[in-house]
Scaffold this motif. Structure first.
Motif, mmCIF file in Angstrom:
data_model
loop_
_atom_site.group_PDB
_atom_site.id
_atom_site.type_symbol
_atom_site.label_atom_id
_atom_site.label_comp_id
_atom_site.label_asym_id
_atom_site.label_seq_id
_atom_site.Cartn_x
_atom_site.Cartn_y
_atom_site.Cartn_z
ATOM 1 N N GLU A 25 -23.484 45.414 79.266
ATOM 2 C CA GLU A 25 -24.237 46.679 79.187
ATOM 3 C C GLU A 25 -24.018 47.578 80.398
ATOM 4 N N GLU A 26 -22.852 47.508 80.981
ATOM 5 C CA GLU A 26 -22.582 48.352 82.147
ATOM 6 C C GLU A 26 -22.626 49.831 81.752
ATOM 7 N N GLY A 27 -23.287 50.624 82.581
ATOM 8 C CA GLY A 27 -23.439 52.044 82.306
ATOM 9 C C GLY A 27 -24.668 52.387 81.494
ATOM 10 N N LYS A 28 -25.402 51.379 81.031
ATOM 11 C CA LYS A 28 -26.611 51.605 80.238
ATOM 12 C C LYS A 28 -27.669 52.334 81.053
ATOM 13 N N SER A 29 -28.303 53.336 80.450
ATOM 14 C CA SER A 29 -29.401 54.045 81.102
ATOM 15 C C SER A 29 -30.639 53.159 81.095
#
Length: 337
Positions: free
Chosen positions: A260-264
């Motif tokens: 989930e890299e970059g997930k807000s």
């Protein structure tokens, strides 16, 4: 009994320094520690010029006693040092850079300059650059950790390396008066307390983060570079969370390939900023965050096992100093008999 070169250097009652923890060690905590006779530190990493002035002004409304500010070299913007040294503070602590580049700039103002070090070699470089004191951080410390040596070994090694004259402030693994007494016995002139003050009434940390500190054991801390968005390649110690567990189950993939890299995950809002946060951010779990708090790093040192209740910061200072006196008095008495 607790009079040292650090208490003399800053004109304080106790050799107790609160850590300049980014995002959570703000005016209220620093003011309370200084009012109780310690040396309060405001963590100013990432603050705008206006935010810096506002935070120092807020602390000055709470106390007229000595204050420090903490600056992280990787986050310095042009003009920040020049701004800080004109403020109503007594000293500035730098971390994670070259002392020869920054100490002379800050020294021109008459402020006391402390350089936070991860090794005895770095402490020597800071002394040679003109630092008024060196802060040596052991591997046990929470938050960002520059070195790989424990406090028990690092403090006396640093004292041997820098000589008898420059004050040493010990950081990493200290949470009570026993720790302060030990730091002084090892050759330091004061100790820094970070994890202990995370469980204080005045710290700007999310209450759920504080409860995790109170409930945690040292074995639950993890030394990693996982939370690197905003500050890459900088090791840190945090509590184990669902984010750490998921990353490990995935095989500890490198940056760019993590789950989930970059997930807000939410927003960080403060007087001077309003910014979106993404997974693996370096930002701490402050009380100004809106979102899933479990996605943030819970910075904590190995001394977390010694933190079992939330107290007013002034009471923490008083308990540490009283216990240190008891420990030192007992040791002296046993030596006499």
């Amino acid at each position: 009994m607790l009079r040292t070169r650090v208490t003399e250097l800053f004109g304080i009652e106790y050799p107790i320094v609160s850590a300049g923890m980014g995002g959570v060690a703000l005016a209220e905590l620093a003011g309370a520690v200084s009012n109780a006779g310690g040396l309060g530190t405001i963590g100013l990493a990432g603050f705008t010029p206006e935010g810096i002035q506002n935070e120092i002004a807020a602390a000055r409304k709470l106390t007229s006693k000595p204050l420090l500010v903490n600056l992280l070299v990787p986050f310095l913007r042009p003009g920040i040092i020049e701004l800080v040294v004109k403020e109503a503070i007594q000293g500035v602590t730098f971390f994670w850079g070259d002392p020869a580049e920054y100490v002379p700039i800050a020294k021109t103002s008459g402020l006391k300059v402390i350089w936070q070090c991860g090794s005895a070699k770095e402490a020597v470089a800071a002394r040679d650059a003109g630092a008024d004191a060196v802060m040596v951080q052991g591997f046990e410390a929470g938050g960002h950790v520059r070195g790989v040596v424990t406090s028990l070994a690092l403090i006396p090694a640093t004292r041997d390396a820098v000589g008898p004259d420059i004050p040493i402030i010990a950081a990493g693994g200290f949470a009570d008066g026993r720790g302060l007494a030990a730091a002084l016995a090892l050759g330091a002139d004061a100790a820094v307390f970070g994890t202990r003050f995370l469980a204080s009434n005045e710290v700007a940390a999310d209450p759920r983060y504080q409860q995790r500190i109170i409930d945690a054991e040292a074995e639950e801390t993890v030394h990693t570079e996982l939370y690197d968005i905003g500050w890459p390649n900088a090791a840190h110690r945090v509590l184990r969370t669902k984010v750490v567990d998921a990353w490990e189950r995935a095989g500890r993939p490198a940056t760019g390939q993590r789950p989930e890299e970059g997930k807000s995950i939410g927003r960080m809002t403060r007087d001077d900023i309003d910014v979106p946060m993404v997974k693996y951010t370096v930002m701490s779990a402050t009380n100004s965050f809106e979102g899933d708090i479990e996605e943030l790093p819970f910075y904590a040192g190995m001394s977390v096992s010694l933190v079992r209740e939330k107290l007013a910061a002034g009471e923490i200072v008083r308990r540490i100093s009283a216990e240190a006196r008891e420990v030192i008095s007992g040791r002296l008495a046993s030596m006499v008999h």
